[in-house]
Design an enzyme around this catalytic site. Sequence first.
Site, mmCIF file in Angstrom:
data_model
loop_
_atom_site.group_PDB
_atom_site.id
_atom_site.type_symbol
_atom_site.label_atom_id
_atom_site.label_comp_id
_atom_site.label_asym_id
_atom_site.label_seq_id
_atom_site.Cartn_x
_atom_site.Cartn_y
_atom_site.Cartn_z
ATOM 1 N N ASN A 10 -26.720 21.418 -4.838
ATOM 2 C CA ASN A 10 -26.067 20.333 -4.726
ATOM 3 C C ASN A 10 -24.524 20.904 -5.209
ATOM 4 O OD1 ASN A 10 -24.558 17.953 -5.078
ATOM 5 N ND2 ASN A 10 -25.597 17.426 -7.136
ATOM 6 N N LYS A 12 -21.881 19.044 -5.358
ATOM 7 C CA LYS A 12 -21.045 18.064 -6.170
ATOM 8 C C LYS A 12 -19.636 17.872 -5.584
ATOM 9 C CE LYS A 12 -23.463 19.256 -10.440
ATOM 10 N NZ LYS A 12 -23.810 18.620 -11.592
ATOM 11 N N HIS A 94 -28.804 10.270 -7.975
ATOM 12 C CA HIS A 94 -28.279 11.223 -8.955
ATOM 13 C C HIS A 94 -27.498 10.754 -10.199
ATOM 14 C CE1 HIS A 94 -25.957 14.609 -10.705
ATOM 15 N NE2 HIS A 94 -26.668 15.461 -9.642
ATOM 16 N N GLU A 96 -25.054 11.233 -11.801
ATOM 17 C CA GLU A 96 -23.307 11.197 -11.815
ATOM 18 C C GLU A 96 -23.167 10.125 -10.896
ATOM 19 O OE1 GLU A 96 -22.689 15.295 -10.739
ATOM 20 O OE2 GLU A 96 -23.259 15.794 -12.600
ATOM 21 N N GLU A 169 -34.603 15.171 -13.116
ATOM 22 C CA GLU A 169 -33.254 15.782 -13.632
ATOM 23 C C GLU A 169 -33.013 14.951 -15.142
ATOM 24 O OE1 GLU A 169 -30.748 17.658 -10.428
ATOM 25 O OE2 GLU A 169 -30.178 15.892 -10.763
ATOM 26 N N GLY A 175 -25.629 20.245 -15.897
ATOM 27 C CA GLY A 175 -24.140 20.580 -16.194
ATOM 28 C C GLY A 175 -23.694 20.962 -17.615
ATOM 29 N N SER A 213 -29.127 22.661 -15.085
ATOM 30 C CA SER A 213 -28.800 23.938 -15.684
ATOM 31 C C SER A 213 -30.069 25.012 -15.153
ATOM 32 C CB SER A 213 -28.547 23.932 -16.983
ATOM 33 O OG SER A 213 -27.602 23.059 -17.465
HETATM 34 C C1 PEP Z 1 -27.279 18.548 -10.380
HETATM 35 O O1 PEP Z 1 -26.131 18.428 -10.028
HETATM 36 O O2 PEP Z 1 -28.262 17.976 -9.791
HETATM 37 C C2 PEP Z 1 -27.556 19.591 -11.299
HETATM 38 C C3 PEP Z 1 -28.886 19.868 -11.755
HETATM 39 O O3 PEP Z 1 -26.407 20.292 -11.915
HETATM 40 P P1 PEP Z 1 -26.504 21.785 -12.595
HETATM 41 O O4 PEP Z 1 -27.652 22.608 -12.237
HETATM 42 O O5 PEP Z 1 -25.118 22.160 -12.659
HETATM 43 O O6 PEP Z 1 -27.035 21.390 -14.016
#
Ligand code: PEP
Length: 251
Positions: A10, A12, A94, A96, A169, A175, A213
């Site tokens: 992803n 973003k 997601h 975000e 998640e 992040g 992460s």
């Molecule tokens: C994500 O954007 O779904 C995500 C898991 O981000 P990150 O790997 O940066 O934590």
Amino acid sequence: MSRRRTVIGNWKMNPTTIAEAFTLARARRGTPHQGVELGIAPPSVALSAVAGALRGSDVLVFAQDVHWEEKGAYTGQVSALMLRELAHGAIVGHSEVRRDQGDDDARVAAKATAALRAGLHVIYCLGESYDQRERRETDAVLARQVRDGVAAIDRGALADGERIAVAYEPIWAIGTGEAATPDQAAAAIAVLRAELRRCGLEGDAIPVLYGGSVTGDNAAEFARAEGVDGALVGGASLKQEEFARIVAAFR
Ligand code: PEP
């Protein structure tokens, strides 16, 4: 039960030029991924360029979000009917997007329904916040997100569930550089699968990815964790070598 393994990058709101997105996507074509379904989710303005860069390869393109209506007065939005010319699937829910657009479980379910009806695949994200985990509400939150979200997807659109994967998640891990432990991920995923079954869905057949992460260093632990069928990768998916290490861990 053997389930397909999937790794999705992803991107973003990165990169900031379409030319760069094209170059990144070209580079992903060379990522060895035998046995792993591999996808990337660029920003919507770069979908066309990325689809072009990946044409003829088996690296899949995903949108980062989709609207629940087919067309109409929804300024700034992109519908599933538009996406199906460019993308294999769409991410929905997601954290975000939930945070920035106020999506709740019902709306995420409507987005998933729209995507599935249009023939797209869906990566359905859910997960608890830091405060919810601290208050020991994780299991209840996940069960509710399955009940009010995944199980609220139109059953006709969901059909046999072949085109959906769930991404666990935990919001506090996204992040932050603070991944869940593989045990925490496995425990949460067991709760998700149990609730999927309780809701009459194929809890044991639906792939569940972990996201939060994931790095080249910790991916192998997640790949070994019970019930983890892949990864949704944010930051690390922008780095070619590191992303390749993550994909390799799931092969
Ligand atoms: C994500 O954007 O779904 C995500 C898991 O981000 P990150 O790997 O940066 O934590």
